[in-house]
Design a protein around this motif. Structure first.
Motif, mmCIF file in Angstrom:
data_model
loop_
_atom_site.group_PDB
_atom_site.id
_atom_site.type_symbol
_atom_site.label_atom_id
_atom_site.label_comp_id
_atom_site.label_asym_id
_atom_site.label_seq_id
_atom_site.Cartn_x
_atom_site.Cartn_y
_atom_site.Cartn_z
ATOM 1 N N ALA A 1 13.552 7.748 1.208
ATOM 2 C CA ALA A 1 12.330 7.985 0.445
ATOM 3 C C ALA A 1 12.555 7.875 -1.056
ATOM 4 O O ALA A 1 11.677 7.405 -1.802
ATOM 5 N N SER A 2 13.728 8.298 -1.524
ATOM 6 C CA SER A 2 14.012 8.252 -2.951
ATOM 7 C C SER A 2 14.030 6.818 -3.474
ATOM 8 O O SER A 2 13.405 6.492 -4.489
ATOM 9 N N LYS A 3 14.726 5.947 -2.762
ATOM 10 C CA LYS A 3 14.803 4.549 -3.201
ATOM 11 C C LYS A 3 13.496 3.812 -2.944
ATOM 12 O O LYS A 3 13.149 2.877 -3.667
ATOM 13 N N LEU A 4 12.759 4.240 -1.918
ATOM 14 C CA LEU A 4 11.439 3.663 -1.699
ATOM 15 C C LEU A 4 10.511 3.997 -2.872
ATOM 16 O O LEU A 4 9.773 3.134 -3.369
ATOM 17 N N ALA A 5 10.572 5.245 -3.336
ATOM 18 C CA ALA A 5 9.746 5.651 -4.477
ATOM 19 C C ALA A 5 10.135 4.850 -5.724
ATOM 20 O O ALA A 5 9.267 4.382 -6.473
ATOM 21 N N ALA A 6 11.449 4.685 -5.936
ATOM 22 C CA ALA A 6 11.912 3.964 -7.129
ATOM 23 C C ALA A 6 11.462 2.509 -7.112
ATOM 24 O O ALA A 6 10.964 1.985 -8.121
ATOM 25 N N LEU B 1 4.213 8.221 -7.078
ATOM 26 C CA LEU B 1 4.056 9.602 -7.517
ATOM 27 C C LEU B 1 4.011 10.551 -6.320
ATOM 28 O O LEU B 1 4.636 11.618 -6.327
ATOM 29 N N ALA B 2 3.293 10.149 -5.267
ATOM 30 C CA ALA B 2 3.208 10.992 -4.071
ATOM 31 C C ALA B 2 4.587 11.167 -3.430
ATOM 32 O O ALA B 2 4.958 12.271 -3.007
ATOM 33 N N LEU B 3 5.348 10.093 -3.381
ATOM 34 C CA LEU B 3 6.695 10.174 -2.812
ATOM 35 C C LEU B 3 7.588 11.087 -3.642
ATOM 36 O O LEU B 3 8.342 11.912 -3.102
ATOM 37 N N TYR B 4 7.541 10.950 -4.958
ATOM 38 C CA TYR B 4 8.378 11.777 -5.824
ATOM 39 C C TYR B 4 7.979 13.256 -5.722
ATOM 40 O O TYR B 4 8.833 14.150 -5.795
ATOM 41 N N GLU B 5 6.683 13.516 -5.576
ATOM 42 C CA GLU B 5 6.253 14.900 -5.422
ATOM 43 C C GLU B 5 6.791 15.501 -4.125
ATOM 44 O O GLU B 5 7.216 16.661 -4.085
ATOM 45 N N GLU B 6 6.782 14.710 -3.056
ATOM 46 C CA GLU B 6 7.335 15.189 -1.785
ATOM 47 C C GLU B 6 8.818 15.488 -1.918
ATOM 48 O O GLU B 6 9.337 16.439 -1.315
#
Length: 538
Positions: free
Chosen positions: A63-68, A131-136
């Protein structure tokens, strides 16, 4: 590395390589901003790398790299949208759109008609997802990076041609301060100070004085609370400059004194030099030329001692512009000579500076003023053309009125007919945009009565009288008395001042304004000012 990892089937290594490649491709164009320059960056190659990273991150459940990767794809979309706007401006095709915005059309609706619309929509979708991913994930740094990119996306079109930037800024600021993922009260407080100061700086650059003052004062108060001395100092100085532009010289001095106390408590070379510049400009506004010279020359000396050519160039250009204005006003050849020499010294430093430093344009504006003072219109117009060329080359999006207005005056006085017509049209449009941006009517009145506002209005209406355009049905029903009332409104006078000027009761002015507003479809002084300029009543 990416190719070898793909050949080996090592998805994790390939993912990391794609992210590194994308970052390397974007880095050259980002600098300290958030919108890559399509002229310096291969956006297609960067997009290819991040699309593959997005695919691999999804497969691996990272999820972290997906958000990036998702966020960077949004940034690439912003870069393409920015390139479209810059190209449109370079072709001179933005004027018609600016006129539509100043006339009251909604910018967001106009964008839907333009080729840039899908780019902006794609960027928005990607950034919201990131933003939604980073908030999660609870990734505060990622959240802030996404918010900043969203802020740029929200401001982007308005920076080029809009009038409602304050609403966008405030929306982003509220979003930042409401994020529950800021893990402590102190983090939220520091973030709020930074956002408040950012809004203040943006509003000053885009000439939204009411927002600049309110947010600058808030930033100063909050910085004191959290102990951020640097932002406290800068906010005090910024508010002082805002008060100076309104002609409130005593209030400006009080704010500069606050900055001085901070500089004395914890001095740094930057604070000492910045304080000298602020004080010099205050004395220039008071007409105290000896004190102006002392402080601004001290700022130049400090920058030279610190071995900083960019800062020295800025200080020299500031001294040149202040000395030129003072010398012309007082017919003081010594000051004009100081301006001429300082401008020349500033321009000698330009080759040492990267990119398109704005101080060269400021130096040329000073030289244009000097030439006008000496009655040499041809030379003044030549320097004014250099100002315009420098601003166009730098593709600066700030209004830069301190530089633009001297150049406009020179072109109005000694330029070609085409140049005079072009600069008047442009200044009328800018005046309408500024009037629409200022929400606080009291601040709007004071700003247009201040030195810069008076100069802008005077150049936008170069000595002509209100005259109805018989071919323009929008002004039907406006008589000469209404035109005179609108002239006073555009001049920044309050209802009380209009009543005193015309020798009537203030209540009569209020009723008269309501009647005139109804005729032109206006609901405020801002609308009336925009109408006056855009309908060619001036």
């Amino acid at each position: 590395v990416r190719r070898l990892a793909a050949e080996r089937g090592d998805a994790a290594i390939e993912l990391a390589a794609c992210l590194e490649l994308g970052q390397a491709l974007l880095h050259a164009g980002l600098g300290e901003g958030f919108s890559p320059s399509a002229a310096e960056v291969d956006l297609d190659a960067a997009e290819e790398a991040y699309l593959r990273a997005e695919e691999l991150a999804t497969e691996l459940g990272d999820a972290s790299k997906l958000a990036a990767s998702t966020r960077e794809l949004g940034v690439i979309d912003i870069g393409r949208a920015t390139a479209w706007f810059v190209e449109m401006v370079s072709r001179g095709e933005h004027a018609a759109l600016m006129d539509r915005v100043a006339a009251g059309e909604v910018l967001e609706e106009i964008l839907q008609e333009l080729p840039v619309g899908p780019m902006a929509a794609s960027a928005g979708q990607r950034l919201h997802r990131a933003l939604a991913l980073y908030e999660e994930l609870g990734d505060r740094q990622g959240i802030m990076a996404s918010i900043i990119a969203m802020a740029y996306l929200s401001w982007g079109a308005d920076i080029h041609m809009g009038s409602d930037s304050a609403r966008h800024i405030e929306a982003i600021r509220r979003l930042a301060t409401q994020l529950a993922s800021f893990t402590s009260e102190s983090q939220r407080a520091f973030a709020e100070v930074q956002m408040l100061y950012g809004v203040h700086v943006f509003a000053r650059a885009k000439v939204i004085p009411d927002l600049a003052l309110s947010r600058g004062e808030e930033a100063y108060a909050r910085a004191r609370e959290v102990g951020d001395r640097q932002l406290e100092f800068l906010s005090a100085g910024g508010v002082g400059m805002g008060r100076l532009e309104l002609g409130e010289l005593d209030a400006a001095r009080e704010w500069f004194d606050r900055a001085a106390r901070l500089a004395s408590e914890s001095p740094t070379p930057l604070r000492v030099r910045q304080l000298e510049s602020w004080r010099g400009l205050l004395h220039a506004a008071r007409g105290e030329t000896a004190e102006m010279r002392k402080h601004l020359e001290r700022a130049v000396e400090l920058a030279a001692q610190q071995g900083m050519p960019a800062d020295r160039c800025e200080a020299l250009a500031t001294l040149a512009l202040a000395a030129a204005a003072g010398g012309r006003e007082r017919e003081d050849e010594e000051l004009l000579g100081l301006a001429e020499g300082s401008a020349a010294d500033a321009k000698e430093l330009l080759p040492l500076l990267p990119g398109h430093a704005p101080w060269g344009a400021r130096a040329d504006a000073a030289l244009a003023t000097v030439a006008l003072a000496r009655g040499d219109g041809e030379v003044a117009a030549g320097h004014a053309r250099d100002v315009v060329a420098a601003l166009q080359a730098a593709r600066q999006e700030d209004m830069n009125l301190d530089v633009l207005l001297p150049a406009a005056e020179a072109l109005t006085a000694a330029g070609t007919e085409e140049e005079r017509a072009g600069i008047v049209t442009f200044l009328r449009s800018q005046t309408a945009v500024i009037a629409n941006r200022i929400v606080d009517e009291d601040v709007r009145t004071r700003w247009f009565q201040g030195r810069i506002g008076r100069a802008l209005a005077g150049l936008a209406d170069p000595g002509t009288s209100f005259a109805r355009n018989a071919e323009d049905g929008e002004v039907e029903g406006i008589d000469e008395r209404d035109e005179e009332l609108l002239r006073l409104v555009v001049g920044g006078l309050s209802n009380q001042e209009i009543a005193a000027r015309l020798g009537i009761a203030e209540a009569d002015v209020t009723r008269w304004l309501a009647s005139t507003y109804a005729k032109i479809g206006a609901s405020s002084r801002a609308d009336a000012t925009a109408f006056a300029f855009q309908s060619r009543l001036l």
